[in-house]
Write a protein that holds these residues in place. Structure first.
Motif, short mmCIF file in Angstrom:
data_model
loop_
_atom_site.label_atom_id
_atom_site.label_comp_id
_atom_site.label_asym_id
_atom_site.label_seq_id
_atom_site.Cartn_x
_atom_site.Cartn_y
_atom_site.Cartn_z
N ALA A 134 0.86 -1.19 0.00
CA ALA A 134 0.00 0.00 0.00
C ALA A 134 0.89 1.23 0.00
CB ALA A 134 -0.93 -0.01 1.21
N THR A 135 1.55 1.46 -1.13
CA THR A 135 2.52 2.56 -1.28
C THR A 135 2.13 3.40 -2.50
OG1 THR A 135 4.08 1.52 -2.83
CG2 THR A 135 4.24 0.88 -0.49
N PRO A 136 2.82 4.50 -2.75
CA PRO A 136 2.54 5.30 -3.95
C PRO A 136 2.93 4.63 -5.27
CG PRO A 136 3.54 6.67 -2.26
CD PRO A 136 3.68 5.25 -1.79
N GLY A 137 3.53 3.45 -5.22
CA GLY A 137 3.82 2.72 -6.46
C GLY A 137 5.05 3.20 -7.19
N GLY A 138 6.09 3.57 -6.45
CA GLY A 138 7.28 4.12 -7.06
C GLY A 138 8.25 3.12 -7.63
N GLY A 139 8.00 1.83 -7.44
CA GLY A 139 8.91 0.82 -7.97
C GLY A 139 8.78 -0.48 -7.21
N ALA A 140 9.44 -1.52 -7.72
CA ALA A 140 9.35 -2.84 -7.08
C ALA A 140 9.84 -2.76 -5.64
CB ALA A 140 10.17 -3.85 -7.87
N LEU A 141 9.12 -3.40 -4.74
CA LEU A 141 9.39 -3.30 -3.31
C LEU A 141 10.20 -4.46 -2.76
CD1 LEU A 141 5.79 -2.17 -2.28
CD2 LEU A 141 7.82 -0.72 -2.43
N PHE A 142 10.28 -5.55 -3.51
CA PHE A 142 11.01 -6.73 -3.06
C PHE A 142 11.33 -7.57 -4.29
CE2 PHE A 142 6.44 -7.23 -2.62
CZ PHE A 142 6.17 -8.34 -3.39
N VAL A 143 12.12 -8.60 -4.13
CA VAL A 143 12.47 -9.46 -5.27
C VAL A 143 11.46 -10.59 -5.38
CG1 VAL A 143 14.92 -8.90 -5.08
CG2 VAL A 143 14.02 -10.93 -3.91
N ALA A 144 11.24 -11.04 -6.60
CA ALA A 144 10.22 -12.07 -6.84
C ALA A 144 10.55 -13.36 -6.10
CB ALA A 144 10.11 -12.33 -8.34
N GLU A 145 11.84 -13.67 -5.98
CA GLU A 145 12.24 -14.92 -5.34
C GLU A 145 11.90 -14.97 -3.86
OE1 GLU A 145 14.11 -14.22 -9.06
OE2 GLU A 145 14.17 -13.00 -7.23
N ALA A 146 11.62 -13.80 -3.26
CA ALA A 146 11.30 -13.78 -1.84
C ALA A 146 9.92 -14.34 -1.54
CB ALA A 146 11.39 -12.34 -1.31
N VAL A 147 9.05 -14.38 -2.53
CA VAL A 147 7.67 -14.82 -2.32
C VAL A 147 7.61 -16.34 -2.31
CG1 VAL A 147 5.31 -14.70 -3.17
CG2 VAL A 147 6.84 -12.75 -3.47
N ARG A 148 7.24 -16.90 -1.17
CA ARG A 148 7.19 -18.36 -1.01
C ARG A 148 5.92 -18.92 -1.64
NH1 ARG A 148 6.02 -19.97 3.56
NH2 ARG A 148 5.53 -18.01 4.61
N PRO A 149 5.93 -20.19 -2.06
CA PRO A 149 4.70 -20.85 -2.49
C PRO A 149 3.65 -20.77 -1.39
CG PRO A 149 6.60 -22.18 -3.07
CD PRO A 149 7.12 -21.06 -2.22
N GLY A 150 2.41 -20.52 -1.78
CA GLY A 150 1.31 -20.42 -0.83
C GLY A 150 1.00 -19.01 -0.37
N THR A 151 1.81 -18.05 -0.80
CA THR A 151 1.62 -16.66 -0.38
C THR A 151 0.51 -15.98 -1.19
OG1 THR A 151 3.97 -16.49 0.19
CG2 THR A 151 2.76 -14.42 -0.07
N HIS A 152 -0.25 -15.11 -0.52
CA HIS A 152 -1.19 -14.25 -1.23
C HIS A 152 -0.72 -12.80 -1.14
CE1 HIS A 152 -4.64 -12.25 -2.81
NE2 HIS A 152 -4.79 -11.54 -1.70
N VAL A 153 -0.85 -12.05 -2.25
CA VAL A 153 -0.42 -10.66 -2.32
C VAL A 153 -1.60 -9.78 -2.73
CG1 VAL A 153 1.15 -8.99 -3.38
CG2 VAL A 153 1.91 -11.36 -3.00
N ASN A 154 -1.91 -8.76 -1.92
CA ASN A 154 -2.83 -7.69 -2.31
C ASN A 154 -1.98 -6.51 -2.77
OD1 ASN A 154 -5.32 -8.84 -1.85
ND2 ASN A 154 -5.84 -7.57 -0.09
N ALA A 155 -2.06 -6.16 -4.05
CA ALA A 155 -1.28 -5.05 -4.60
C ALA A 155 -2.21 -3.85 -4.77
CB ALA A 155 -0.66 -5.44 -5.94
N VAL A 156 -2.00 -2.82 -3.96
CA VAL A 156 -2.93 -1.70 -3.87
C VAL A 156 -2.47 -0.47 -4.65
CG1 VAL A 156 -4.17 -0.18 -2.26
CG2 VAL A 156 -3.58 -2.51 -1.56
#
Length: 323
Positions: free
Chosen positions: A203-225
């Protein structure tokens, strides 16, 4: 011609008194259902950058069978912070579709905050694993607080929350709000915080990627606001290609949401989950993403609910609006 018509005005404090989370959630659910059933239309979004440094947009739509028609004029003016004001500004107007006459003018700031929060609730409710115990949130502003508060209400199993700030320093005011509701940890390493979490909310102003894709583990849900304008993003390259992606509107996601960064992307609209037009069986190892660009229909169904409640309660100001 009639000359006894009037226009209902609802200012910010009046809107805040009339808003209740349950009513907003039902109105937002209705908006997604109407969109899925193609009873509600969303018109092309206007979103333009200004020389003043602000961003101005118009979202509009209608539900012809219900006589609902209107728009929200809104945007983001970051310089307002230096003036002691809110950078997000929004105004909603409803019209009589038979005549074009405006019927209600509403301060849209609280509506935008509440309806975005309600959409986030539906995303978590429909897509996150019920046993989710750890959450990571990026941002500590108004929308981040709403998203986190509603997620904690919905998911009692969440015991630990990692929060990430833009300057990588703790936010005592944010911590004070949630200190009694969960174990709250300021995260210095965003990737480690994401890797430790079952739910991630950006929940940010959307200035750029906040983390690396590899950090997201299987089973995770992401709400991108935060991605709601061309050039904005919060999610890293490659993540959506690994995920099952859900959107509020397919075209808006492609134009102004996270989908703008992909030439092709298979998505499902959240309304189709609610109406069961889409049958989705979530596997434990699935990564799910809900890209929230915000529908005009959300603003309109909430505004109509407020118009009705204000009329019943006799609140707001009415001014003559002859035509």
């Amino acid at each position: 011609m009639p000359n006894d018509a009037d226009l209902l005005l609802l200012a910010g404090p009046q809107v805040e008194k009339l808003l209740t989370p349950g009513d907003v959630l039902e109105a937002v659910r209705e908006a997604f259902v109407l969109h899925s059933q193609r009873q509600g239309r969303v018109f092309p979004v206007v979103r333009e950058r200004l020389d003043t440094g602000g961003v101005f947009g118009i979202k509009s739509g209608d539900v012809q069978a219900q006589g609902l028609l209107g728009f929200k004029a809104a945007g983001f003016w970051p310089a307002n912070r230096t003036r002691g004001g809110e950078p997000h500004q929004a105004t909603i107007m409803l019209f009589d579709p038979a005549t074009g006459r405006p019927t209600c003018l509403i301060d849209g700031n609280a509506i935008t905050t509440a309806r975005t929060g309600a959409a986030g609730v539906l995303g978590v409710q429909q897509l996150a694993r019920p046993d989710s115990a750890c959450l990571c949130i990026f941002g500590t502003g108004v929308q981040a607080r709403v998203q986190l508060g509603l997620a904690l209400d919905l998911m009692p199993a969440i015991r630990e929350v990692h929060y990430v700030t833009s300057r990588r320093v703790p936010d005592p005011a944010f911590e004070a709000v949630f200190a009694q509701r969960c174990r709250l940890l300021h995260a210095k390493d965003p990737d480690a915080a994401v890797a430790a979490s079952d739910i991630v909310i950006t929940a940010t102003p959307g200035g750029g990627a906040l983390f690396v894709a590899e950090a997201v583990r299987p089973g995770t849900h992401v709400n991108a606001v935060g991605a709601d304008t061309k050039g904005k993003r919060e999610l890293p390259e490659g993540l959506l290609a690994r995920a099952r992606v859900f959107v509020d509107d397919r075209e808006q996601s492609r134009q102004i949401g996270e989908g703008q960064w992909y030439e092709t992307l298979d998505v499902i609209e959240i309304g189709d989950l609610l109406t069961r037009k889409a049958q989705v069986s979530r596997k434990t190892e699935d990564i799910t993403v809900f890209d929230m660009t915000g529908l005009a229909l959300q603003d309109l169904t909430v505004a109509r609910m407020l118009q009705r409640r204000a009329t019943e309660a006799g609140c707001g100001a009415r001014i003559p609006w002859p035509w």
